[in-house]
Design an enzyme around this catalytic site. Structure first.
Site, PDB file in Angstrom:
ATOM      1  N   HIS A  60      -3.282  46.961   1.083  1.00 36.23           N
ATOM      2  CA  HIS A  60      -3.551  46.043   2.199  1.00 36.23           C
ATOM      3  C   HIS A  60      -3.682  44.587   1.724  1.00 36.23           C
ATOM      4  O   HIS A  60      -3.677  43.663   2.547  1.00 36.23           O
ATOM      5  CB  HIS A  60      -4.826  46.470   2.934  1.00 36.23           C
ATOM      6  CG  HIS A  60      -4.759  46.260   4.411  1.00 36.23           C
ATOM      7  ND1 HIS A  60      -4.341  45.075   4.988  1.00 36.23           N
ATOM      8  CD2 HIS A  60      -5.064  47.086   5.457  1.00 36.23           C
ATOM      9  CE1 HIS A  60      -4.385  45.174   6.296  1.00 36.23           C
ATOM     10  NE2 HIS A  60      -4.808  46.386   6.614  1.00 36.23           N
TER      11      HIS A  60
ATOM     12  N   ASP B 248       0.043  43.720   5.651  1.00 40.25           N
ATOM     13  CA  ASP B 248      -0.849  44.186   6.706  1.00 40.25           C
ATOM     14  C   ASP B 248      -0.361  45.517   7.276  1.00 40.25           C
ATOM     15  O   ASP B 248       0.767  45.950   7.028  1.00 40.25           O
ATOM     16  CB  ASP B 248      -0.942  43.142   7.816  1.00 40.25           C
ATOM     17  CG  ASP B 248      -1.603  41.859   7.342  1.00 40.25           C
ATOM     18  OD1 ASP B 248      -2.441  41.942   6.425  1.00 40.25           O
ATOM     19  OD2 ASP B 248      -1.269  40.776   7.877  1.00 40.25           O
TER      20      ASP B 248
END
Length: 420
Positions: free
Chosen positions: A392, A396
């Site tokens: 992450h 995203d």
């Protein structure tokens, strides 16, 4: 003059190697280029050859021992030459000192006979180096330890057993301490682990490196996994037709995994954010897909890389994968062939697994897990489980979801995609 035989460069600085098997023993005559010992690293096996002809004067480690890179494995020299204990370099043969001129009656000590030399050599090698070190640290006399290794050699578990046997008995509990009822005592005794109830498997070599990397991957990244199905009906039908044609024409085989790798590479090329390597100085998003894929060799999990996989045809991907798998399982896969990957695929479908959470092959930002295609009923489509783990920090969730959707679409339309 004696020569040290050392662990060669293993490909990863500081990586240990495990001794698989010795082909020689102390006292053997060897020729230059003769294989002395086989080593295993996290990525391959290595055969260590004699740098020149001579006699094997010393073997410093046993089969199964873990040895650091560039450590001395053995010493070769002229027949009868005997390096001093603890010295990896050459040592001149002992000579008798001249008698003291002031003491005509003094006599020089006699040189050791061959039998004495051989006995001393055997004494030095009746215990592995690690077992000797452990015994010294715990004050254990090796002459009191029975060896369970090859030829009665003392190994680490033997020293540990001796240590337990000589440990002082536990101090008796105070009289006022409550005594557990017999039934509770029986339950406690039954629950206590016993050495005979398990086998201790050393964490070393490929297993040790894999464990370290997986732990570092989970500890040093922000891993999230997304899952979805792909309709694999058309792909499975396409692979079946490919298999029929290739067998009929004597062409190289193409299997489901080859087609999955091809489709994945094509899809990932459209999502540079998923085809990336994270670094705090900047995220490197690659224009080409250097595709890694997990291979279980039975000894270790290796990840060879297919460079520029997105530019290859299905047959090109299949040929590259087959060559890498053969090398991996024969221990001939080089370090360079496992470097530079930008995206990895781990396929457990052949083992009947549906969903799993693959661990990132850092520093890569994404890894795709593929499960077993299955149908809810005979007329239903074949559903292929896909699990995309991503970092992450590098991308995203929305970007990862789009990349996963593209992979699923490429799988569903791979028969058409292969025409372009």
């Amino acid at each position: 003059m004696s020569i040290d035989v050392r662990v060669p460069t293993t490909g990863n600085a500081g990586e240990d190697a495990v001794i698989v098997d010795w082909n020689v023993r102390v006292g053997d005559q060897v020729s230059a280029g003769e294989v002395l010992v086989t080593l295993e690293t996290a990525k391959s096996t290595i055969e260590v050859e004699a740098p020149e002809a001579g006699e094997v004067l010393r073997v410093l480690f046993d089969s199964g021992d873990e040895v650091p890179e560039h450590e001395v494995l053995a010493i070769i020299g002229a027949a009868g030459e005997l390096p001093a204990e603890g010295d990896a370099g050459p040592t001149a043969a002992p000579t008798a000192p001249a008698a003291d001129a002031a003491d005509p009656g003094a006599t020089a000590p006699a040189e050791p006979t061959p039998a004495v030399v051989e006995t001393a050599r055997a004494d030095r090698h009746r215990a592995s180096p690690r077992a000797r070190l452990l015994a010294e640290r715990n004050g254990i006399d090796l002459s009191t330890v029975t060896g369970s290794g090859p030829g009665g050699r003392i190994i680490v578990p033997d020293v540990l057993s001796a240590k337990r046997a000589t440990a002082p008995a536990a101090t008796a509990a105070p009289e006022a301490a409550p005594v557990a009822p017999p039934r509770d005592a029986e339950v406690a005794a039954a629950a206590a682990p016993r050495d005979a109830e398990f086998q201790l498997v050393p964490v070393r070599g490929a297993r040790k490196v894999t464990a370290q990397r997986m732990h570092a991957s989970l500890a040093g990244t922000a891993q999230v996994t997304l899952t979805r199905y792909a309709d694999a009906t058309a792909m499975l039908s396409y692979v079946k037709r490919l298999r029929t044609v290739t067998e009929a024409q004597g062409l190289p085989k193409i299997n489901v995994n080859d087609v999955l790798l091809f489709a994945t590479a094509k899809a990932v090329a459209k999502h540079p954010e998923a085809n990336s390597v994270f670094d705090w100085d900047g995220i490197r998003q690659y224009r080409q897909v250097h595709l890694g894929f997990a291979v279980d060799t039975g000894q270790a999990l290796l990840v060879p890389v297919i460079p520029n996989a997105d530019a290859l045809s299905i047959s090109g991907v299949a040929a590259a994968a087959a060559a890498s798998i053969e090398k991996a399982r024969s221990g001939k896969l080089g370090t360079a062939e496992m470097e530079g990957g930008t995206f990895t695929v781990s396929n457990l479908g052949s083992l009947g697994v549906h969903w799993f959470t693959p661990v990132l092959n850092t520093p890569q930002s994404c890894i795709l897990g593929v499960g077993a295609a299955h149908q809810s009923h005979p007329d239903a489509p074949s559903l292929l489980p896909l699990s995309l783990t991503f970092d992450h920090r590098a991308l995203d969730g929305a970007a990862a979801a789009k990349a996963l959707a593209s992979i699923a679409e490429a799988i569903e339309t791979v028969d058409v995609l292969s025409a372009f």
